[in-house]
Scaffold this motif. Structure first.
Motif, PDB file in Angstrom:
ATOM      1  N   ILE A  75       0.844  -1.199   0.000  1.00 47.16           N
ATOM      2  CA  ILE A  75       0.000   0.000   0.000  1.00 47.16           C
ATOM      3  C   ILE A  75       0.873   1.241   0.000  1.00 47.16           C
ATOM      4  O   ILE A  75       0.636   2.185  -0.755  1.00 47.16           O
ATOM      5  N   ARG A  76       1.902   1.245   0.822  1.00 46.49           N
ATOM      6  CA  ARG A  76       2.813   2.393   0.879  1.00 46.49           C
ATOM      7  C   ARG A  76       3.498   2.616  -0.459  1.00 46.49           C
ATOM      8  O   ARG A  76       3.656   3.741  -0.906  1.00 46.49           O
ATOM      9  N   ARG A  77       3.926   1.524  -1.089  1.00 44.96           N
ATOM     10  CA  ARG A  77       4.574   1.646  -2.406  1.00 44.96           C
ATOM     11  C   ARG A  77       3.606   2.233  -3.425  1.00 44.96           C
ATOM     12  O   ARG A  77       3.973   3.080  -4.229  1.00 44.96           O
ATOM     13  N   GLU A  78       2.366   1.757  -3.389  1.00 47.64           N
ATOM     14  CA  GLU A  78       1.347   2.246  -4.313  1.00 47.64           C
ATOM     15  C   GLU A  78       1.131   3.747  -4.135  1.00 47.64           C
ATOM     16  O   GLU A  78       1.086   4.500  -5.111  1.00 47.64           O
ATOM     17  N   VAL A  79       0.990   4.206  -2.899  1.00 47.67           N
ATOM     18  CA  VAL A  79       0.795   5.632  -2.629  1.00 47.67           C
ATOM     19  C   VAL A  79       2.007   6.423  -3.106  1.00 47.67           C
ATOM     20  O   VAL A  79       1.875   7.432  -3.800  1.00 47.67           O
ATOM     21  N   ARG A  80       3.191   5.951  -2.766  1.00 45.11           N
ATOM     22  CA  ARG A  80       4.415   6.647  -3.185  1.00 45.11           C
ATOM     23  C   ARG A  80       4.510   6.690  -4.710  1.00 45.11           C
ATOM     24  O   ARG A  80       4.868   7.718  -5.280  1.00 45.11           O
ATOM     25  N   ASN A  81       4.169   5.597  -5.382  1.00 45.13           N
ATOM     26  CA  ASN A  81       4.211   5.563  -6.845  1.00 45.13           C
ATOM     27  C   ASN A  81       3.211   6.536  -7.457  1.00 45.13           C
ATOM     28  O   ASN A  81       3.486   7.132  -8.507  1.00 45.13           O
ATOM     29  N   ARG A  82       2.067   6.703  -6.823  1.00 45.54           N
ATOM     30  CA  ARG A  82       1.088   7.673  -7.317  1.00 45.54           C
ATOM     31  C   ARG A  82       1.642   9.089  -7.229  1.00 45.54           C
ATOM     32  O   ARG A  82       1.505   9.867  -8.160  1.00 45.54           O
ATOM     33  N   TRP A  83       2.247   9.413  -6.096  1.00 47.25           N
ATOM     34  CA  TRP A  83       2.851  10.739  -5.940  1.00 47.25           C
ATOM     35  C   TRP A  83       3.976  10.932  -6.960  1.00 47.25           C
ATOM     36  O   TRP A  83       4.079  11.985  -7.582  1.00 47.25           O
ATOM     37  N   LYS A  84       4.789   9.909  -7.116  1.00 46.28           N
ATOM     38  CA  LYS A  84       5.913  10.008  -8.047  1.00 46.28           C
ATOM     39  C   LYS A  84       5.417  10.216  -9.476  1.00 46.28           C
ATOM     40  O   LYS A  84       5.971  11.026 -10.217  1.00 46.28           O
ATOM     41  N   ARG A  85       4.383   9.492  -9.849  1.00 44.62           N
ATOM     42  CA  ARG A  85       3.840   9.631 -11.205  1.00 44.62           C
ATOM     43  C   ARG A  85       3.382  11.060 -11.469  1.00 44.62           C
ATOM     44  O   ARG A  85       3.662  11.635 -12.520  1.00 44.62           O
TER      45      ARG A  85
END
Length: 187
Positions: free
Chosen positions: A73-83
């Motif tokens: 979940i944390r990776r997903e959130v971070r990836n959304r911000w990064k995108r």
């Protein structure tokens, strides 16, 4: 005052890289942006409880799954911000903008209120965070950086377009609701 090594209340925060995956509570092994927040303590407690269980027991497997799910979940959130950061043109700077350490500070104390408001607005009006997500202070630092770069409003607009809030449709990362938490031991 010298304390014996076995009196350390946080033994998993040792210096060995072998246990780096266990002590890293942010998103991935060797992530230097670790900082301890409420969500870190939750993950840390899960790791401690799992390590007290017999390996491969049902309890150990449930906790291991919960730990894995929380990290995903944390990776997903971070990836959304990064995108979104990359879509705004911060391809080279995205990782450093998302990097938050114990040494991170708010760039201007006048921006704190505005950063909190923007973070709440992101949580309420977009699906950049799962609905069950407790807002992490980490992202307050990121929003503060965006304010300093005069990019916060554009970030919000792009987040709202990319991850629109859809009533009744759970966010991909809402799997956290299904974690099999065992009660934490009392301190």
């Amino acid at each position: 005052m010298f304390l014996p090594s076995d009196s350390n209340p946080y033994p998993s925060f040792g210096a060995t890289l072998v246990r780096d995956d266990e002590k890293n509570l942010w998103s991935m092994p060797h992530d230097v942006s670790h900082t301890e927040a409420d969500d870190d303590r939750t993950l840390y407690n899960l790791i401690v409880i799992r390590n007290q269980q017999a390996k491969d027991s049902e309890e150990w497997q449930k906790l291991n799954y919960d730990i894995y799910t929380l990290r995903q979940i944390r990776r997903e959130v971070r990836n959304r911000w990064k995108r979104i950061l990359e879509d705004l043109g911060f391809q080279r700077e995205a990782d450093s903008l998302l990097s938050v350490t114990k040494l991170s500070t708010i760039s201007d104390s006048k921006n704190t209120r505005k950063a909190r408001e923007m973070l709440l607005k992101l949580a309420e009006e977009t699906n950049i965070f799962p609905t069950s997500w407790e807002l992490s202070e980490r992202y307050l630092f990121v929003v503060d950086r965006l304010i300093a770069l005069d990019a916060a409003e554009e970030f919000f607009k792009l987040a709202r377009r990319t991850y629109p809030k859809k009533p009744g449709v759970p966010c991909m990362a809402d799997a956290r609701k299904e974690l099999h938490y065992l009660p934490f031991p009392s301190p």
